[in-house]
Motif scaffolding. Structure first.
Motif, PDB file in Angstrom:
ATOM      1  N   VAL A  73       0.848  -1.207   0.000  1.00  0.00           N
ATOM      2  CA  VAL A  73       0.000   0.000   0.000  1.00  0.00           C
ATOM      3  C   VAL A  73       0.878   1.249   0.000  1.00  0.00           C
ATOM      4  CG1 VAL A  73      -1.866   1.208   1.147  1.00  0.00           C
ATOM      5  CG2 VAL A  73      -1.742  -1.256   1.295  1.00  0.00           C
ATOM      6  N   GLY A  74       1.976   1.187   0.751  1.00  0.00           N
ATOM      7  CA  GLY A  74       2.896   2.315   0.802  1.00  0.00           C
ATOM      8  C   GLY A  74       3.497   2.594  -0.565  1.00  0.00           C
ATOM      9  N   LEU A  75       3.962   1.533  -1.235  1.00  0.00           N
ATOM     10  CA  LEU A  75       4.547   1.704  -2.573  1.00  0.00           C
ATOM     11  C   LEU A  75       3.537   2.305  -3.537  1.00  0.00           C
ATOM     12  CD1 LEU A  75       6.616  -1.474  -3.509  1.00  0.00           C
ATOM     13  CD2 LEU A  75       7.408   0.795  -2.882  1.00  0.00           C
ATOM     14  N   LEU A  76       2.315   1.762  -3.485  1.00  0.00           N
ATOM     15  CA  LEU A  76       1.280   2.193  -4.421  1.00  0.00           C
ATOM     16  C   LEU A  76       0.960   3.682  -4.234  1.00  0.00           C
ATOM     17  CD1 LEU A  76      -0.393   0.767  -6.577  1.00  0.00           C
ATOM     18  CD2 LEU A  76      -2.198   0.517  -4.882  1.00  0.00           C
ATOM     19  N   THR A  77       0.682   4.082  -2.987  1.00  0.00           N
ATOM     20  CA  THR A  77       0.329   5.488  -2.760  1.00  0.00           C
ATOM     21  C   THR A  77       1.520   6.385  -3.095  1.00  0.00           C
ATOM     22  OG1 THR A  77       0.849   5.091  -0.432  1.00  0.00           O
ATOM     23  CG2 THR A  77      -1.453   5.098  -1.032  1.00  0.00           C
TER      24      THR A  77
ATOM     25  N   LEU B 152       1.367  -6.936   5.167  1.00  0.00           N
ATOM     26  CA  LEU B 152      -0.077  -7.133   4.994  1.00  0.00           C
ATOM     27  C   LEU B 152      -0.899  -6.302   5.966  1.00  0.00           C
ATOM     28  CD1 LEU B 152      -0.322 -10.977   4.360  1.00  0.00           C
ATOM     29  CD2 LEU B 152      -0.608  -9.119   2.739  1.00  0.00           C
ATOM     30  N   VAL B 153      -0.371  -6.088   7.174  1.00  0.00           N
ATOM     31  CA  VAL B 153      -1.138  -5.310   8.159  1.00  0.00           C
ATOM     32  C   VAL B 153      -1.506  -3.940   7.590  1.00  0.00           C
ATOM     33  CG1 VAL B 153      -0.966  -4.088  10.359  1.00  0.00           C
ATOM     34  CG2 VAL B 153      -0.310  -6.471  10.228  1.00  0.00           C
ATOM     35  N   SER B 154      -0.585  -3.353   6.796  1.00  0.00           N
ATOM     36  CA  SER B 154      -0.859  -1.998   6.316  1.00  0.00           C
ATOM     37  C   SER B 154      -2.014  -1.976   5.319  1.00  0.00           C
ATOM     38  CB  SER B 154       0.393  -1.349   5.729  1.00  0.00           C
ATOM     39  OG  SER B 154       0.937  -2.161   4.733  1.00  0.00           O
ATOM     40  N   VAL B 155      -2.326  -3.134   4.706  1.00  0.00           N
ATOM     41  CA  VAL B 155      -3.483  -3.175   3.803  1.00  0.00           C
ATOM     42  C   VAL B 155      -4.766  -2.863   4.575  1.00  0.00           C
ATOM     43  CG1 VAL B 155      -4.863  -4.663   2.293  1.00  0.00           C
ATOM     44  CG2 VAL B 155      -2.387  -4.819   2.242  1.00  0.00           C
ATOM     45  N   ALA B 156      -4.783  -3.256   5.853  1.00  0.00           N
ATOM     46  CA  ALA B 156      -5.989  -3.061   6.660  1.00  0.00           C
ATOM     47  C   ALA B 156      -6.325  -1.582   6.861  1.00  0.00           C
ATOM     48  CB  ALA B 156      -5.842  -3.755   8.011  1.00  0.00           C
ATOM     49  N   ALA B 157      -5.342  -0.698   6.588  1.00  0.00           N
ATOM     50  CA  ALA B 157      -5.632   0.736   6.712  1.00  0.00           C
ATOM     51  C   ALA B 157      -6.705   1.160   5.720  1.00  0.00           C
ATOM     52  CB  ALA B 157      -4.361   1.552   6.482  1.00  0.00           C
ATOM     53  N   LEU B 158      -6.823   0.444   4.599  1.00  0.00           N
ATOM     54  CA  LEU B 158      -7.819   0.804   3.587  1.00  0.00           C
ATOM     55  C   LEU B 158      -9.229   0.664   4.134  1.00  0.00           C
ATOM     56  CD1 LEU B 158      -6.387  -0.810   0.330  1.00  0.00           C
ATOM     57  CD2 LEU B 158      -5.943   1.421   1.314  1.00  0.00           C
ATOM     58  N   GLU B 163      -3.190   1.597  12.125  1.00  0.00           N
ATOM     59  CA  GLU B 163      -1.807   1.103  12.175  1.00  0.00           C
ATOM     60  C   GLU B 163      -1.001   1.954  11.205  1.00  0.00           C
ATOM     61  OE1 GLU B 163      -1.665  -0.081   9.207  1.00  0.00           O
ATOM     62  OE2 GLU B 163      -3.623  -0.941   8.843  1.00  0.00           O
ATOM     63  N   LEU B 164       0.243   1.566  10.926  1.00  0.00           N
ATOM     64  CA  LEU B 164       1.112   2.430  10.123  1.00  0.00           C
ATOM     65  C   LEU B 164       0.543   2.717   8.734  1.00  0.00           C
ATOM     66  CD1 LEU B 164       4.637   1.031  11.040  1.00  0.00           C
ATOM     67  CD2 LEU B 164       3.640   3.207  11.720  1.00  0.00           C
ATOM     68  N   GLY B 165      -0.330   1.832   8.244  1.00  0.00           N
ATOM     69  CA  GLY B 165      -0.940   2.057   6.936  1.00  0.00           C
ATOM     70  C   GLY B 165      -1.705   3.370   6.877  1.00  0.00           C
ATOM     71  N   GLN B 166      -2.107   3.884   8.063  1.00  0.00           N
ATOM     72  CA  GLN B 166      -2.804   5.178   8.102  1.00  0.00           C
ATOM     73  C   GLN B 166      -1.913   6.275   7.526  1.00  0.00           C
ATOM     74  OE1 GLN B 166      -5.854   5.790   8.996  1.00  0.00           O
ATOM     75  NE2 GLN B 166      -6.430   3.834   9.905  1.00  0.00           N
ATOM     76  N   LEU B 167      -0.596   6.123   7.691  1.00  0.00           N
ATOM     77  CA  LEU B 167       0.320   7.114   7.115  1.00  0.00           C
ATOM     78  C   LEU B 167       0.209   7.121   5.587  1.00  0.00           C
ATOM     79  CD1 LEU B 167       3.437   6.422   9.360  1.00  0.00           C
ATOM     80  CD2 LEU B 167       2.166   8.559   9.255  1.00  0.00           C
ATOM     81  N   LEU B 174      -3.767  13.604   1.109  1.00  0.00           N
ATOM     82  CA  LEU B 174      -3.236  14.965   1.118  1.00  0.00           C
ATOM     83  C   LEU B 174      -2.232  15.196  -0.006  1.00  0.00           C
ATOM     84  CD1 LEU B 174      -2.533  15.170   4.950  1.00  0.00           C
ATOM     85  CD2 LEU B 174      -4.465  16.187   3.728  1.00  0.00           C
ATOM     86  N   SER B 175      -1.966  14.151  -0.839  1.00  0.00           N
ATOM     87  CA  SER B 175      -0.899  14.215  -1.851  1.00  0.00           C
ATOM     88  C   SER B 175       0.414  14.668  -1.216  1.00  0.00           C
ATOM     89  CB  SER B 175      -1.277  15.165  -2.998  1.00  0.00           C
ATOM     90  OG  SER B 175      -2.218  14.568  -3.819  1.00  0.00           O
ATOM     91  N   TYR B 176       0.780  14.036  -0.129  1.00  0.00           N
ATOM     92  CA  TYR B 176       1.922  14.481   0.659  1.00  0.00           C
ATOM     93  C   TYR B 176       2.848  13.272   0.866  1.00  0.00           C
ATOM     94  CZ  TYR B 176       4.194  16.848   4.640  1.00  0.00           C
ATOM     95  OH  TYR B 176       5.081  17.424   5.503  1.00  0.00           O
ATOM     96  N   GLN B 177       4.083  13.374   0.326  1.00  0.00           N
ATOM     97  CA  GLN B 177       4.978  12.208   0.332  1.00  0.00           C
ATOM     98  C   GLN B 177       5.535  11.844   1.699  1.00  0.00           C
ATOM     99  OE1 GLN B 177       8.194  12.753  -2.382  1.00  0.00           O
ATOM    100  NE2 GLN B 177       6.855  13.045  -4.136  1.00  0.00           N
ATOM    101  N   THR B 178       5.779  12.859   2.527  1.00  0.00           N
ATOM    102  CA  THR B 178       6.506  12.613   3.777  1.00  0.00           C
ATOM    103  C   THR B 178       5.905  11.499   4.640  1.00  0.00           C
ATOM    104  OG1 THR B 178       7.107  14.924   3.707  1.00  0.00           O
ATOM    105  CG2 THR B 178       7.533  13.756   5.766  1.00  0.00           C
ATOM    106  N   PRO B 179       4.595  11.555   4.956  1.00  0.00           N
ATOM    107  CA  PRO B 179       4.063  10.469   5.795  1.00  0.00           C
ATOM    108  C   PRO B 179       4.204   9.104   5.135  1.00  0.00           C
ATOM    109  CG  PRO B 179       2.295  11.919   5.027  1.00  0.00           C
ATOM    110  CD  PRO B 179       3.575  12.586   4.689  1.00  0.00           C
ATOM    111  N   ILE B 180       4.079   9.048   3.804  1.00  0.00           N
ATOM    112  CA  ILE B 180       4.175   7.748   3.126  1.00  0.00           C
ATOM    113  C   ILE B 180       5.588   7.182   3.275  1.00  0.00           C
ATOM    114  CG2 ILE B 180       3.973   6.553   0.924  1.00  0.00           C
ATOM    115  CD1 ILE B 180       1.868   8.474   0.094  1.00  0.00           C
ATOM    116  N   LEU B 181       6.591   8.047   3.031  1.00  0.00           N
ATOM    117  CA  LEU B 181       7.971   7.575   3.160  1.00  0.00           C
ATOM    118  C   LEU B 181       8.265   7.159   4.594  1.00  0.00           C
ATOM    119  CD1 LEU B 181       9.866  10.077   0.845  1.00  0.00           C
ATOM    120  CD2 LEU B 181       9.520   7.620   0.517  1.00  0.00           C
TER     121      LEU B 181
END
Lengths: 250, 214
Positions: A73-77, B152-158, B163-167, B174-181
């Motif tokens: 999900v991280g890679l995709l977004t 896989l846990v981060s998929v549950a953010a959808l 969990e971290l997937g919320q980032l 927000l089209s904001y890279q920082t939280p994703i990285l």
């Protein structure tokens, strides 16, 4: 729950129009196949080369394995945010291109490591015998190493395909089509039957594709290797290792 | 990225904690279920093919689909973290059953006979001889399961589980890279941490492998 899903699936309104199952199924397969073909065009030749020459194996396997730790999900977004603003087009290309890049990146590791492992796990005595019979390097690769490595290569393709089908579901979140639409839209509309039906469709699709590939594998792999038609099943330790290694999915 | 973390550290630490728990619990439960199942598949040979086939089929179900189907089957709410734990336990068991069965099967006949000759009964031999010898292979399977669980846990953010997937979802909206990285970094670090712990435990459990330099 089963009744809800059955009602949803048997409602003919859900099988027609732009939001119908056939359209989303086609999109899902389209995204997956494009990614799988590109990934195969990269991973298979590279794996054959590395397995045959034995060069660069450490680096490639290390990189491929570290890819597995990356959250999909991280890679995709990340890729969508990074690339989408630079694509000036109408339609889905804006989201399709970054999503395909991610799908390709996720499909490569299983195919690459399994192809490499399959080739390098060929019994050295077999390789020596091929050379002793006067085969050149390329002949050994195509006529001896590749057929011997096919079971492992196939299991790599199968796990890549499953990975891609699973991740293509998530691309609905970044506004693409595919069967994932039902999961994401159903969630937004608090429509559980729609979500659950979409989930069933995706699971059935993954299952069918795996069974289909297993059937293809059965007939593509030489029976001298599978032991098909003979009573004794040969358990290949390299295959066991690969089953452990070929794990991730989304 | 560091500034972003400082500003939101409470929330991110909370997500990190949830993420760690949601990935670790399934590993524990999965191992506890897979050990007896794998042993059964080894002990009664006719069980092996169906167990491995069912495990393979369960493994093909995409995680998002399983996260969504489980609330219907378990009568839980969609957002309930239990769904994530159960789903990942299913995957962990599916992966480990075969590994456990094969690991127990790879213990050599000589070792088994020696253990029997030394007076081990069946249970004692399993716990004190066969399982310890199988530890490195089981640990290898567990490492793969750990790394894939964290991802896989981060998929549950959808579906909104914290969990971290919320980032990732926040950053995307927000089209904001920082939280994703930051999310990718933290989740890779978490995977590495699990990997190291499993390797360490496996090392402690197999002291004889260190006694003889290879």
């Amino acid at each position: 729950m089963i009744a809800e899903i059955w009602n949803w699936l048997s409602d003919s309104a859900h099988w027609h129009g732009p939001d119908g199952v056939p359209i989303h199924l086609r999109e899902h397969l389209q995204y997956s196949l494009i990614a799988l073909l590109i990934a195969a065009a990269i991973a298979l030749p590279l794996g054959l080369l590395i397995g045959h020459t034995g060069r660069g194996s450490f680096v490639v396997v290390a990189i491929a394995n570290s890819f597995r730790a990356l959250p999909t999900v991280g890679l995709l977004t990340f890729f969508v945010i990074l690339i989408a603003p630079h694509i000036h087009s109408t339609g889905t290309a804006t989201y399709l291109i970054p999503s395909e890049i991610v799908l390709v990146l996720l499909a490569i590791p299983s195919m690459l490591t399994n192809t490499y492992a399959g080739i390098s796990a060929v019994d050295p005595a077999v390789r020596d015998a091929a050379r002793g019979m006067g085969m050149r390097g390329s002949q050994t690769l195509w006529q001896v190493e590749l057929p011997n490595a096919l079971p492992l290569i196939f299991s790599g393709i199968r796990s890549s395909f499953l990975q891609v089908i699973a991740t293509a579901t998530i691309t609905a979140y970044v506004s693409l089509g595919g069967l994932g639409r039902y999961l994401i839209d159903g969630l937004a509309q608090q429509d559980y039957p729609q979500m659950a039906s979409g989930a069933v469709l995706v699971a059935v699709l993954a299952l069918l594709i795996d069974v289909l590939l297993a059937a293809v594998q059965r007939y593509a792999v030489s029976r001298g290797i599978t032991g098909r038609y003979s009573r004794k099943r040969i358990v290949d330790p390299a295959e066991q290792q690969a089953m452990i290694a070929a794990a991730p999915l989304t | 990225m560091i500034d972003y973390y400082r500003q939101n550290s409470d929330q991110i630490n909370g997500w990190l904690g949830w993420h760690a728990r949601l990935s670790a619990l399934p590993l524990l439960f999965g191992l506890l279920i897979a050990l007896p199942l794998g042993w059964l598949a080894r002990r009664y040979r006719w069980l092996y093919p169906p167990v491995v086939t069912v495990a393979g089929l369960l493994y093909t179900i995409p995680s998002l689909a399983l996260f969504i189907l489980l609330p219907g089957l378990l009568k839980t709410r969609i957002l309930d973290p239990t769904n994530v734990v159960v789903a990942l336990t299913v995957y962990t068991v599916a992966l480990l059953v075969r590994v456990v069965a094969d690991a127990l099967g790879s213990v050599s006949e000589d070792v088994l006979q020696a253990a029997t000759a030394m007076g081990y009964r069946r249970l004692g031999r399993l716990l004190k001889v066969e399982l310890p010898i199988a530890v490195p292979v089981i640990a290898a399977g567990l490492r793969v399961a750990a790394v894939s669980n964290v991802s896989l846990v981060s998929v549950a953010a959808l579906i909104g589980v914290p969990e971290l997937g919320q980032l990732f979802t926040n950053g995307f909206q927000l089209s904001y890279q920082t939280p994703i990285l930051l999310g990718i970094l933290l989740s890779v670090l978490l995977a590495l941490a699990f990997d190291s712990v499993i390797q360490l435990v496996a090392r402690v459990l197999t002291p004889w492998r260190r006694a003889v330099p290879r």
